[in-house]
Design a protein around this motif. Sequence first.
Motif, PDB file in Angstrom:
ATOM      1  N   THR A 169       0.841  -1.191   0.000  1.00  0.00           N
ATOM      2  CA  THR A 169       0.000   0.000   0.000  1.00  0.00           C
ATOM      3  C   THR A 169       0.883   1.251   0.000  1.00  0.00           C
ATOM      4  N   GLY A 170       0.661   2.130  -0.948  1.00  0.00           N
ATOM      5  CA  GLY A 170       1.523   3.301  -1.111  1.00  0.00           C
ATOM      6  C   GLY A 170       0.938   4.537  -0.467  1.00  0.00           C
ATOM      7  N   MET A 171       1.825   5.495  -0.161  1.00  0.00           N
ATOM      8  CA  MET A 171       1.418   6.755   0.459  1.00  0.00           C
ATOM      9  C   MET A 171       1.825   7.929  -0.430  1.00  0.00           C
ATOM     10  N   LEU A 172       0.966   8.921  -0.491  1.00  0.00           N
ATOM     11  CA  LEU A 172       1.255  10.189  -1.154  1.00  0.00           C
ATOM     12  C   LEU A 172       1.231  11.290  -0.114  1.00  0.00           C
ATOM     13  N   VAL A 173       2.057  12.324  -0.308  1.00  0.00           N
ATOM     14  CA  VAL A 173       2.015  13.503   0.552  1.00  0.00           C
ATOM     15  C   VAL A 173       1.868  14.740  -0.328  1.00  0.00           C
ATOM     16  N   ASP A 174       0.867  15.552   0.000  1.00  0.00           N
ATOM     17  CA  ASP A 174       0.683  16.821  -0.695  1.00  0.00           C
ATOM     18  C   ASP A 174       1.689  17.822  -0.142  1.00  0.00           C
ATOM     19  N   THR A 175       2.684  18.195  -0.952  1.00  0.00           N
ATOM     20  CA  THR A 175       3.750  19.105  -0.525  1.00  0.00           C
ATOM     21  C   THR A 175       3.608  20.487  -1.160  1.00  0.00           C
ATOM     22  N   SER A 176       2.436  20.802  -1.649  1.00  0.00           N
ATOM     23  CA  SER A 176       2.266  22.042  -2.413  1.00  0.00           C
ATOM     24  C   SER A 176       2.439  23.294  -1.574  1.00  0.00           C
ATOM     25  N   ARG A 177       2.184  23.222  -0.253  1.00  0.00           N
ATOM     26  CA  ARG A 177       2.227  24.437   0.562  1.00  0.00           C
ATOM     27  C   ARG A 177       2.860  24.190   1.930  1.00  0.00           C
ATOM     28  N   ASN A 178       3.735  23.219   2.077  1.00  0.00           N
ATOM     29  CA  ASN A 178       4.284  22.893   3.400  1.00  0.00           C
ATOM     30  C   ASN A 178       5.777  23.102   3.493  1.00  0.00           C
ATOM     31  N   GLY A 179       6.323  24.036   2.683  1.00  0.00           N
ATOM     32  CA  GLY A 179       7.759  24.284   2.692  1.00  0.00           C
ATOM     33  C   GLY A 179       8.224  25.115   3.876  1.00  0.00           C
ATOM     34  N   TRP A 180       7.434  26.133   4.265  1.00  0.00           N
ATOM     35  CA  TRP A 180       7.752  26.984   5.417  1.00  0.00           C
ATOM     36  C   TRP A 180       9.181  27.515   5.364  1.00  0.00           C
ATOM     37  N   GLY A 181       9.526  28.153   4.240  1.00  0.00           N
ATOM     38  CA  GLY A 181      10.827  28.802   4.114  1.00  0.00           C
ATOM     39  C   GLY A 181      10.737  30.265   4.507  1.00  0.00           C
ATOM     40  N   GLY A 182      11.579  31.073   3.910  1.00  0.00           N
ATOM     41  CA  GLY A 182      11.572  32.488   4.210  1.00  0.00           C
ATOM     42  C   GLY A 182      12.363  32.833   5.455  1.00  0.00           C
ATOM     43  N   ALA A 183      12.351  34.112   5.812  1.00  0.00           N
ATOM     44  CA  ALA A 183      13.169  34.612   6.910  1.00  0.00           C
ATOM     45  C   ALA A 183      12.757  34.048   8.255  1.00  0.00           C
ATOM     46  N   ALA A 184      11.505  33.603   8.398  1.00  0.00           N
ATOM     47  CA  ALA A 184      11.034  33.099   9.687  1.00  0.00           C
ATOM     48  C   ALA A 184      11.446  31.657   9.944  1.00  0.00           C
ATOM     49  N   ARG A 185      11.997  30.973   8.935  1.00  0.00           N
ATOM     50  CA  ARG A 185      12.354  29.565   9.108  1.00  0.00           C
ATOM     51  C   ARG A 185      13.564  29.435  10.034  1.00  0.00           C
ATOM     52  N   PRO A 186      13.480  28.601  11.096  1.00  0.00           N
ATOM     53  CA  PRO A 186      14.638  28.389  11.971  1.00  0.00           C
ATOM     54  C   PRO A 186      15.795  27.765  11.199  1.00  0.00           C
ATOM     55  N   THR A 187      16.993  27.989  11.691  1.00  0.00           N
ATOM     56  CA  THR A 187      18.187  27.414  11.066  1.00  0.00           C
ATOM     57  C   THR A 187      18.931  26.469  11.985  1.00  0.00           C
ATOM     58  N   ALA A 188      18.451  26.279  13.203  1.00  0.00           N
ATOM     59  CA  ALA A 188      19.104  25.390  14.160  1.00  0.00           C
ATOM     60  C   ALA A 188      18.116  25.050  15.267  1.00  0.00           C
ATOM     61  N   THR A 189      18.456  24.024  16.023  1.00  0.00           N
ATOM     62  CA  THR A 189      17.650  23.645  17.176  1.00  0.00           C
ATOM     63  C   THR A 189      17.828  24.670  18.292  1.00  0.00           C
ATOM     64  N   SER A 190      16.764  24.976  18.980  1.00  0.00           N
ATOM     65  CA  SER A 190      16.809  25.933  20.077  1.00  0.00           C
ATOM     66  C   SER A 190      17.729  25.453  21.190  1.00  0.00           C
ATOM     67  N   THR A 191      18.316  26.388  21.902  1.00  0.00           N
ATOM     68  CA  THR A 191      19.139  26.066  23.070  1.00  0.00           C
ATOM     69  C   THR A 191      18.379  26.307  24.366  1.00  0.00           C
ATOM     70  N   SER A 192      17.109  26.661  24.280  1.00  0.00           N
ATOM     71  CA  SER A 192      16.315  26.926  25.468  1.00  0.00           C
ATOM     72  C   SER A 192      16.099  25.650  26.279  1.00  0.00           C
ATOM     73  N   THR A 193      15.969  25.807  27.593  1.00  0.00           N
ATOM     74  CA  THR A 193      15.658  24.668  28.462  1.00  0.00           C
ATOM     75  C   THR A 193      14.176  24.620  28.813  1.00  0.00           C
TER      76      THR A 193
END
Length: 668
Positions: free
Chosen positions: A316-340
């Motif tokens: 059984t195969g799976m499809l994923v709609d990726t048309s609008r789930n990129g979430w790029g731009g300036a707001a995209r994080p570039t690393a894991t948070s260091t917060s506790t």
Amino acid sequence: MFRIPKRLLAATTAVVVTLPLTLMSTANAAEPHVDNPYAGAAQYVNPTWAASVEGAATRASDPALAAKMRAVKTQPTAVWMDRISAIAGNAAGNGLRFHLDNALTQKQSGTPLVVNLVIYDLPGRDCYALASNGELPATAAGLARYKTEYIDPIAAMLAEPKYQGLRIAATIEPDSLPNLITNISHPECQVAAPFYREGVKYALDKLHAIPNVYNYIDAAHSGWLGWDSNAAPAAKLFAEVARTTQAGLASVDGFVTNTANTTPLAEPYLPNSSLVLNGTPIRSSTYYEWNFDFDELDWTAHLHSLLVAEGFPASTGMLVDTSRNGWGGAARPTATSTSTNVNTYVDESRVDRRNHRGAWCNPLGAGIGERPQSTPAAPAASHLDAFVWIKPPGESDGASTDIANDEGKRFDRMCDPTFVSPKLGNRLTGASPGAPLSGHWFESQFVELVRNAFPVINGGGNPPTDTIAPSVPAALQAGAITNTSVALTWTPSTDNVGVTGYDIYRGTTLAGSSSTASFTATGLTASTAYSFTVRAKDAAGNVSAASAAVSATTTGTSNPPGGCKVTYSANSWNTGFTASIKLTNTSTTPLTNWRLTFAFANGQTVQQGWNAVWSQAGSTVTATGNAGSWNETLAPGATLDMGFNGAHTGTNNAPTAFSVSGQPCTLG
């Protein structure tokens, strides 16, 4: 309406459909029904959608933005049959025959072509939302019209001999069956439930009878059904409905997730949903609400395992709609948070920038995601047939204000950017202002989707060159990688994009990263055979597919990671225990990509761990740092506190030997 995975997701070149200059013959030989219709195939480019994109590009005042738009207008998108009149064509768009005939002109000799078609007109459609309500009432008369005026004409057209050479991938009724899992207490969903079951059964029967049609049932997304309390009942419901069809489970070829939603394919900085931060599981954060499935790669793997348990075949195969789930731009994080703080840690690390996972209507900040492609490189457990664009980028989810219409669509406050929604924990919806009715062209949103695309879109070329070709970079060919204990020889190939860095892997473990053609792979044992692969990266963070595996045998002395000390303690009760481990780097060099191993003598098992990635094979337990995360490297003199909850059968002796990457550690 409502994790890159635990390893990097390889990007591949986008699927590109080339339009021939001459009309192909309408005589198409029938082909056998295949396991994955997308394998080796192109996908249909909707010329109506492409024209809308070209119009937006023409109106764009920024030439660079216009070039990006034109770079995606040849991407394949689905054709939606959202009402009876859509079959013949209406003011909103051309009919089904128009698209099938155009698909014949796009089909290249020797290359299959998939037409993505959305079946979407159930009686009482979208019983828990208003923006995409349909034309047919949840009544016996509505069901009769659904069968005779909607499904029957579609099936009859698809069965015409001239279309038998096309592969039709039908997405069956988005949001319908998932609503019966989570919203059955809603009166309108209670009324619609029997019509949903019977309507989906009827559609499966009629379409499965056509050999070149492939049925994919809509399966919501991770932020809707990912919880165990939703996921298992959903898989059971899917099986129940499929078993009512004439062909049973065989009437379903697969499932499609994230349809018209923006849930990320992967959360690259939150790859381990089992991670515990200061004693608190990160999945308990306000954002994830104890859901283990942070993204669609998690959800597809989770759902597939449940479907197989319900009797669906492993194919059984799976499809994923990726048309609008990129979430790029300036707001995209570039690393894991260091917060506790767990909530801060999650909110600063997640690429999904919505204020709530239930915010589904025209969310601000979204971007185009992975380009459509068949058999994408992804974790095997996800069983992906393809990435697809079911929701055409730029088509609205619903009107932001009340707009009179004859399409049966009502005003949903989830689409109102001024509305504070109780469903979202009393937060604003985060919806885009100025939105038209669902399915209508929403140009300002399309502009935002292009600007926030991830992988980023490079304009001015066809095909787009925003991803890295799946080949070994030229800079790493023929002995370019050197190591004091390992020499690797690479098979020459061509690198067709600019590369800014490389990662070398031993199995799935990152062995080193570099911006040059030289690596040092630590933790290797002398006179031992290893297998390595390389991935290339570009400036935008796109990652290539892995190179072919290259075997190498170490020579000379070992290349140990340095000294280490381990302190182990356990607190036992009945048949359970909590173990605490302190790992200290006693060397003068960083402990990178460390792997701690030890063995239990009494059959103990690890149940759940924190501050490391835990696994167990027989009596041997392994802990590693999270790739790309804060605990991946241990500085000289630094100590990492980690641990796990375990089970025992009465005897719980502590391990007597610990090693890091094959090198013994002293006991503290």
